[in-house]
Scaffold this active site. Structure first.
Site: not given
Length: 226
Positions: A167, A135, A108, A131
């Site tokens: 992106d 949501k 991590e 990532d």
């Protein structure tokens, strides 16, 4: 060069003890700090020198950082990747391509940074296509957050840089806002604070994927003020 067998002993998992082996550094979750004495990045078991240290978080399969390591042999490169399967891919690239200036840290990122990066120890930091967790209820999982930026401020040398590539346009706007909230960082690019579709930055799986889909790639770079 024969690629060493990639194997993390079960003892490292069971006793929560970090392990350094063959250009890899395994850091288990909630590791026992009292049971492990980190030797420092210049130790022969790691880089063995004091060259500038550049870190890429969320390295994936390591395509981007492996190419950078080949192009810049006088720089030490550290790939930080939490998923063991992807870490193994980077490990294999290191040995198949003989990259003595590249190490993979499997663990991590935030916890590892606090434990193993002294103040002012990094020259450059990269986060490529993290990532976006689109949501709203998952937004807390985004790596680029105030806590992460504060830690980057600690570990970067004066004049050091953090580069963020995405992106995802909403995430791009959030990156600009989040890093911009720290007066110690200044954007290298003028308003709107990014470079669009950079051609010479380097390739990766996600870069090729999103370009093929016609997505806009945004590169943000911020420097720690002198």
């Amino acid at each position: 060069m024969k690629t060493p067998h990639f194997l993390i002993p079960q003892e490292a998992f069971q006793k929560r003890i970090p392990l350094i082996f063959e250009k890899a550094f395994f850091v288990p979750d909630r590791f026992d700090r009292e049971a492990f004495a980190f030797p420092g990045w210049s130790h022969p078991s790691l880089f063995g020198n004091d060259h500038p240290l550049h870190v890429e978080y969320c390295s994936g399969n390591g395509a981007w950082i492996a190419e950078k390591a080949k192009q810049n042999p006088s720089v030490n490169w550290l790939a930080v990747e939490q998923k063991i399967g992807r870490g193994k891919q980077i490990f294999n690239k290191i040995h198949k391509e003989g990259l003595q200036n590249l190490i993979v840290l499997i663990g991590e990122g935030e916890e590892s940074t606090r434990a193993f990066f002294p103040d002012g120890s990094l020259t450059e930091v990269y986060v490529n296509f993290p990532d976006p967790w689109p949501k709203r209820r998952h937004a807390k999982n985004r790596i680029v957050n105030p806590r992460f930026v504060k830690e980057m401020l600690r570990v970067l040398k004066t004049g050091g840089k953090i580069t963020l590539v995405t992106d995802d346009i909403p995430y791009s706007e959030e990156m600009i806002s989040t890093v911009g909230a720290f007066k110690e960082f200044v954007s290298i690019y003028p308003e709107p604070y990014y470079d669009k579709n950079p051609e010479d930055y380097g390739g990766s799986y996600f870069h090729s994927l999103w370009v093929s889909k016609g997505k806009e790639i945004r590169l943000h770079s911020f420097q720690k003020r002198t």
